[in-house]
Scaffold this motif. Structure first.
Motif, PDB file in Angstrom:
ATOM      1  N   ASP A  11      25.380   1.117  36.719  1.00 31.47           N
ATOM      2  CA  ASP A  11      25.783  -0.366  36.291  1.00 31.47           C
ATOM      3  C   ASP A  11      24.755  -1.421  36.592  1.00 31.47           C
ATOM      4  OD1 ASP A  11      28.583   1.189  36.718  1.00 31.47           O
ATOM      5  OD2 ASP A  11      28.865  -0.729  35.604  1.00 31.47           O
ATOM      6  N   ILE A  54      27.416  -0.941  29.408  1.00 31.13           N
ATOM      7  CA  ILE A  54      27.616   0.463  29.845  1.00 31.13           C
ATOM      8  C   ILE A  54      29.004   0.617  29.824  1.00 31.13           C
ATOM      9  CG2 ILE A  54      27.494  -0.482  32.186  1.00 31.13           C
ATOM     10  CD1 ILE A  54      26.166   2.088  33.230  1.00 31.13           C
ATOM     11  N   ASP A  55      29.312   2.000  29.668  1.00 34.99           N
ATOM     12  CA  ASP A  55      30.595   2.709  29.756  1.00 34.99           C
ATOM     13  C   ASP A  55      30.636   4.079  29.763  1.00 34.99           C
ATOM     14  OD1 ASP A  55      33.341   2.825  29.947  1.00 34.99           O
ATOM     15  OD2 ASP A  55      33.538   1.393  27.849  1.00 34.99           O
ATOM     16  N   VAL A  56      31.502   4.786  29.596  1.00 37.85           N
ATOM     17  CA  VAL A  56      31.396   6.320  29.881  1.00 37.85           C
ATOM     18  C   VAL A  56      31.100   6.604  28.490  1.00 37.85           C
ATOM     19  CG1 VAL A  56      32.827   8.165  29.784  1.00 37.85           C
ATOM     20  CG2 VAL A  56      33.581   6.603  31.581  1.00 37.85           C
ATOM     21  N   ARG A 112      33.249   8.508  36.339  1.00 33.99           N
ATOM     22  CA  ARG A 112      32.180   7.651  36.705  1.00 33.99           C
ATOM     23  C   ARG A 112      30.851   8.029  36.567  1.00 33.99           C
ATOM     24  NH1 ARG A 112      32.468   2.905  39.739  1.00 33.99           N
ATOM     25  NH2 ARG A 112      30.608   3.630  41.000  1.00 33.99           N
ATOM     26  N   ARG A 148      28.972   7.305  33.238  1.00 35.01           N
ATOM     27  CA  ARG A 148      28.534   5.920  32.865  1.00 35.01           C
ATOM     28  C   ARG A 148      27.301   5.742  32.680  1.00 35.01           C
ATOM     29  NH1 ARG A 148      32.400   1.868  33.370  1.00 35.01           N
ATOM     30  NH2 ARG A 148      30.805   0.220  33.714  1.00 35.01           N
TER      31      ARG A 148
END
Lengths: 240, 240
Positions: free
Chosen positions: B82, B92-94, B119, B122
């Motif tokens: 992150d 940012i994300d999965v 997580r 990510r």
């Protein structure tokens, strides 16, 4: 009240080229933790004057204490003392008190205090000397920067001299719970625990041994009673 | 033409508290030297978002390549991915590709891909994944920053994946002459030698063993013929 902060600056091409493995960072880190001083940052730079000067200035401005390691010997690549003087706009030359220490040492050992060895007496005007019981050539403290040798035995002796003179905060205590589950299983409840005990520092350090995945859960804080309560809660979570 | 430059960013409270001794810096340093990439700086910072973001930006701006180590696991203190997205202003994300890798891995091992493990999928939008043959959860490269795990076996595997994709300069060769004299005796003639061979890097690394003082004199450069000539001159100086 929060603890005093510190940074370390390791100076030396030999570390960055992979030739030598640094040993001083780990030593200093452990002793600062015991003394209640929070090591917040370490930088390793090469034997390059602009890099050293810039790093010393940045770290000295940002932290309560700065510890440097390396670059104060007699050879042409030992430029730390001169760089520190530049960083603090101080005059530097061979200083009488440092020269006297070296003269006595080499005289005892039947060696000549030649021009190269005399470089080790170059100390900024406003610095105070740090005793070197191992090989005599002193380190020095100027403002909040403690300039020490890179040779581990000398570095350690200088740390032992300097640390008791600094007022630390409450020593950081730590407790560890070893859990034989992978971090992916632990992470959810551990995150909740870290929120519930947000006044403590909670870390998870995974290991893998003989095919078993696990993690050392480490809780740190200054108050022993609070830590004990937290560890009791942590055991409840992970052993039931 | 000079070699590409690199910096390393080690992320982790456990190093700064002295609990764990970093092993990745020494590994990376040696492999970069072999690959002809000059490691110029290492920073170690704690699991603190502003500190990580500031260090990534500073190092990415200053060097050709940046390698990070640590903070990409499933627990609440794993915030590196992150922070990297923040540093590069990326979303940012999965991500589906990373999720698919993890899903297959945990399925094979009969484990649940829970929220914590997810997580590790990510990944910033513009990053490319770095393969993790040890434990699947990928690292990633974004612009000139290579984001890798802190667990040494995984870190090493990721370095082995990334390094061949980078164009290095000429590998740095080194030759060592061991001299059984103290640095104070060596320093004068060695300084002259370093001036005469100013196109090479000349270092002196003192040792003390069984009461004998000596030094390893290390000469580094990209040209084997030039190094051989220099070593011949060095031997002449110190063995006559």
């Amino acid at each position: 009240m929060s603890n005093p902060t510190a940074a370390m600056l390791v100076i030396g091409d030999e570390i960055l080229s992979g030739r030598t493995r640094d040993a001083n960072m780990h030593h200093l880190a452990g002793h600062l933790t015991e003394a209640g001083i929070d090591l917040k940052e370490v930088r390793v730079v090469s034997d390059d004057a602009p890099a050293i000067v810039a790093a010393v200035k940045a770290l000295s401005d940002s932290y309560d204490h700065v510890f440097t390691s390396g670059g104060i010997g007699p050879t042409h690549d030992d430029i730390t003392a001169d760089c520190i003087a530049t960083a603090f706009d101080d005059h530097i030359d061979v200083r009488d008190d440092a020269r006297a220490l070296l003269a006595a040492h080499y005289d005892r050992n039947g060696l000549e205090l030649n021009e190269a060895r005399l470089r080790m007496a170059r100390i900024p005007d406003s610095a105070t000397l740090i005793d070197n019981p191992v090989s005599t050539a002193p380190g020095f403290t100027i403002q909040n920067v403690h300039v020490m040798a890179g040779v581990p035995s000398v570095f350690q002796a200088m740390v032992a001299t300097v640390l008791p003179t600094l007022s630390g905060g409450a020593p950081l205590l730590s407790r560890t719970l070893r859990v034989q589950r992978g971090e992916g299983d632990i992470a959810g409840p551990l995150g909740q625990f870290a929120q519930d005990y947000s006044d403590l520092s909670v870390g998870s350090y995974p290991f893998q041994k003989d095919g078993v995945y696990g993690s050392n859960l480490v809780v740190r804080g200054a108050d022993a009673g609070r830590l004990d309560a937290a560890m009791k809660a942590l055991e409840q979570i992970f052993t039931t």
